[in-house]
Design an enzyme around this catalytic site. Structure first.
Site, PDB file in Angstrom:
ATOM      1  N   ASP A 102       0.808  -1.222   0.000  1.00  0.00           N
ATOM      2  CA  ASP A 102       0.000   0.000   0.000  1.00  0.00           C
ATOM      3  C   ASP A 102       0.837   1.267   0.000  1.00  0.00           C
ATOM      4  O   ASP A 102       0.416   2.290  -0.523  1.00  0.00           O
ATOM      5  CB  ASP A 102      -0.943   0.009   1.214  1.00  0.00           C
ATOM      6  CG  ASP A 102      -2.153  -0.895   0.990  1.00  0.00           C
ATOM      7  OD1 ASP A 102      -2.507  -1.138  -0.178  1.00  0.00           O
ATOM      8  OD2 ASP A 102      -2.733  -1.367   1.981  1.00  0.00           O
TER       9      ASP A 102
ATOM     10  N   TYR B  78      -9.894  -0.483   2.714  1.00  0.00           N
ATOM     11  CA  TYR B  78      -9.511  -0.348   4.125  1.00  0.00           C
ATOM     12  C   TYR B  78      -9.252   1.097   4.526  1.00  0.00           C
ATOM     13  O   TYR B  78      -8.745   1.886   3.733  1.00  0.00           O
ATOM     14  CB  TYR B  78      -8.235  -1.146   4.413  1.00  0.00           C
ATOM     15  CG  TYR B  78      -8.539  -2.564   4.854  1.00  0.00           C
ATOM     16  CD1 TYR B  78      -8.921  -2.827   6.159  1.00  0.00           C
ATOM     17  CD2 TYR B  78      -8.476  -3.623   3.964  1.00  0.00           C
ATOM     18  CE1 TYR B  78      -9.224  -4.118   6.572  1.00  0.00           C
ATOM     19  CE2 TYR B  78      -8.783  -4.915   4.358  1.00  0.00           C
ATOM     20  CZ  TYR B  78      -9.156  -5.154   5.663  1.00  0.00           C
ATOM     21  OH  TYR B  78      -9.468  -6.419   6.070  1.00  0.00           O
TER      22      TYR B  78
HETATM   23 CU   LIG Z   1      -8.036  -7.539   6.621  1.00  0.00          CU
END
Ligand SMILES: [Cu+2]
Ligand SMILES: *[C@@H]1O[C@H](CO)[C@@H](O)[C@H](O)[C@H]1NC(C)=O
Ligand SMILES: *[C@@H]1O[C@H](CO)[C@@H](O)[C@H](O)[C@H]1NC(C)=O
Length: 669
Positions: free
Chosen positions: A322, A410
């Protein structure tokens, strides 16, 4: 008169420095690049005759960290020493090549320029080039047909770009994959993936270069996925009464530029387009004599590796870095007062350079607040003195620095919590939505043989995956020269007839000499204390001053086999802890160029040099991780899952007592 000369020189330098600082617009050598510095860099590059970056060719613009020695010298007396030279580090894409530039911001010139020549790897994807590529499917006839075939309304379809990874192939194009989702009746589009389609786009040519519609799988229903309060009906589920923390007097911390002072702590807060929040020059003051003692030179979350465990055609490549592939800066979230941070928080903005090189303001991306969560910092009850019961306790009030990065489905909450005891607690909270795969299954009993996830809703599999968050911690415990000591707890047999005991445990310490001694897997070998000591500074009692790293439960290590491609690129996740000698260029554990990388430049490779790490400037790389086996509770949104660890003083504070009116540790001298 001679005795006055140094004073005059000192004053003169002070004035010059003051003028210099005001004119150059920054006051601290580790301050993030200002918007005007970013604009200056943009115009220097655009006016350079031998560079013509792609339209969105700016992939990284950040502070080129000044020489550490120069920063420490400056810090020892900022009014006397000049600021170190101010430089920026820039990564560009131009003419199909990656270029690295150092920009001198003291005289606005290009100090160095070279082409990146390593075998693999591309810079972070920037926002604008992703947006450009995301328009492609909507003009691409085979995709329109796929949407039609599934009976979906094109206006409800949204797509995302996904780093393509590397799986052994030779590739000379910079590529991404795209996956599309259905919104419309719900904003929770990640719960409604359009499955079965592979779209590959060339980032430089801005065109789709590969397309396959392999299989049609129903898109999961919108019902039950919505999370906006405005779309929900009461009752909203279990909830207590409102709670507010108040500070009847003023706040206990203050800012001097980007330096925060609170209780016995002071540190610098920076922001970087790759890693987001950076804490620098964190140190504590020794109560009465107010001597600054260094603890941490520079610390930040340096990579977040999230590999998924579904090897099927449309899923195998989902093994995200990420930070290295996308960067956290542009995705740092504006924090909501009273919800993301308590009412007593202060906020800081951040800036990054977009793909065109222009500065972009990110409002309120860092918050700082004093936390009182009803906890106890220490207490004792004494009942042994006849006729008396003595109880003393102190409340735990700490200072938290928080940032939230949004990484697709997320949201990650990162906290640095400073305690008056000298501890720093670091935590990463995971929330948001799962990355799910659409399926025909409506009942878990149908899933015999499908081993890649949990059925979390009808037609919805929460796919197994990991989260590995690797922190870069340049500890400078009472100065840069530190050693890593592994204190192993060993069982010893009690010998002889002087004790009825058969055994006890003791501590056998090993000082790591080279990097090979400091690759420590979580849960490996005997229980041990991980200590970072300054062998040159002893307490009055003769113990070397130090800090210890207290591991927590989030101690997952990678389970993929070593020859698996994503594992090669992130082989440092096989160990929980690495210690390397400080090297200015070793900032990111997955390498500078992570997108499509083969893993030639990463922490595990650096460590193979087996350099000396004893009594020298060392950097600690610590990975916290979880294996995420999703459950129904993670649908449609995932409740926060926290992982973290603590840096805690170890013989660092000398003779001490508790101040009566505060929880601050005091030094008696
Ligand atoms: Cu997760
Ligand atoms: C800018 O300053 C640096 C020293 O800080 C020097 O090496 C360089 O030659 C200067 N460049 C120009 C164009 O003046
Ligand atoms: C690392 O260096 C030390 C000291 O030179 C040596 O004893 C050790 O065998 C080396 N380890 C590896 C794995 O190369």
């Amino acid at each position: 008169m001679a005795s006055c000369a140094p004073l005059v020189v000192h004053l003169l330098l002070l004035v010059l420095c003051y003028i210099y600082c005001i004119c150059s617009g920054h006051l601290h050598p580790l301050d993030a690049l200002s918007p005007s510095e970013i604009s200056t860099i943009q115009s220097i590059i655009k006016s350079s005759s031998h560079l013509s970056p792609n339209p969105f060719g700016f992939h990284y613009v950040g502070l080129d960290e000044p020489d550490k020695h120069a920063v420490l010298t400056w810090q020892s007396d900022p009014s006397f020493h000049p600021l170190p030279p101010r430089r920026a580090f820039v990564i560009l894409r131009a003419n199909g090549q990656t270029h690295e530039l150092k920009i001198d911001l003291d005289n606005n010139s290009i100090a160095s320029h070279r082409q990146h020549s390593a075998k693999s790897g591309y810079p972070m994807l920037n926002v604008e080039e992703q947006v450009a590529v995301l328009a492609l499917p909507f003009k691409y006839a085979p995709f329109l047909e796929s949407v039609n075939k599934r009976g979906l309304a094109l206006r409800d379809v949204v797509c995302g770009t996904f780093a393509i990874g590397w799986f052994g192939e030779k590739q000379d194009k910079r590529l991404v994959k795209m996956q599309c989702f259905v919104t419309g009746e719900t904003v929770n589009l990640y719960m409604r993936p359009i499955e079965g389609i592979t779209i590959v786009a060339d980032m430089e040519a801005v065109e789709i270069v590969e397309y396959e519609d392999r299989v049609v799988i129903p898109v999961p229903a919108a019902a039950g996925t919505e999370y906006r309060a405005s779309r929900q009906l009461p009752p909203y589920g279990p909830r207590g009464k409102p709670v507010v923390v108040t500070q009847p007097e003023e706040k206990g911390f203050n800012f001097e530029g980007n330096v925060v002072r609170w209780a016995n702590w002071n540190f610098h807060v920076g922001f970087d387009s790759r890693v987001g929040l950076v804490i620098s020059l964190a140190g504590v003051n020794n109560g009465k004599d107010d001597i600054h003692r260094s603890v941490l030179y520079r610390g930040y979350l340096s990579e977040l590796f999230v590999p998924y465990m579904d090897p099927s055609e449309e899923w195998y490549f989902k093994t995200y870095f990420d930070i290295g592939e996308y960067g956290f800066g542009p995705y740092s979230s504006s924090l909501k007062a009273g919800i993301d941070c308590p009412h007593n928080a202060e906020y800081m903005d951040g800036y990054y350079a977009n793909g065109a090189g222009s500065p972009v303001l990110l409002r309120n991306v860092i918050c700082i607040f004093e936390r009182y969560a009803g906890d106890i910092s220490w207490r004792h009850t004494e009942i042994a003195i006849p006729g008396r019961i003595i109880t003393e306790s102190r409340e735990e009030v700490s200072l938290v620095v928080r940032t939230v990065a949004n990484s697709g489905n997320y949201d990650y909450v990162f906290d640095w919590e400073f305690k008056t005891s000298g501890s720093i607690k670091l935590s990463a909270g995971l929330t948001g939505t799962l990355e799910v795969r659409a399926t025909d299954y409506t009942n878990a009993q149908q899933m015999i043989g499908d081993q890649h996830g949990t059925l979390v809703a009808p037609n919805t599999i929460g796919v197994f995956h990991d989260h590995f968050a690797t922190y870069h911690l340049d500890l400078d415990v009472d100065g840069p020269e530190n050693s890593f000591v592994k204190a192993n707890l060993r069982t010893v047999r009690a010998e002889g007839c002087t004790t009825p005991r058969k055994s006890y445990w003791t501590v056998v310490s090993e000082t790591a000499k080279t990097e090979a001694d400091a690759r420590i897997a979580h849960n490996e070998g005997p229980p041990s204390e991980l200590l970072f000591v300054n062998p040159g500074v002893k307490t009055r009692l003769g113990n070397a001053v130090g800090y210890r790293l207290i591991r927590s439960g989030a101690a997952a290590t990678a389970l993929m086999s070593e020859e698996d491609y994503p594992q090669k690129r992130a082989d440092y996740t096989k160990k929980g802890l690495w210690v390397t000698p400080y090297h200015k260029s070793e900032k990111w554990p997955s390498g500078v160029y992570v997108d499509m990388s083969h893993g030639e430049d990463n922490l595990a490779v650096w460590s193979m040099r087996n350099r000396s790490i004893e009594n020298t400037d060392i950097v600690v790389w610590y990975t916290i991780g979880v294996h995420h086996v999703p459950s129904q509770e993670d649908f449609p949104l995932m409740p926060m899952l926290n992982m973290g660890f603590e840096l805690r003083p170890y013989n660092f504070f000398r003779a001490q007592s508790r101040d009566r009116d505060s929880t601050v540790w005091q030094t008696l001298g």
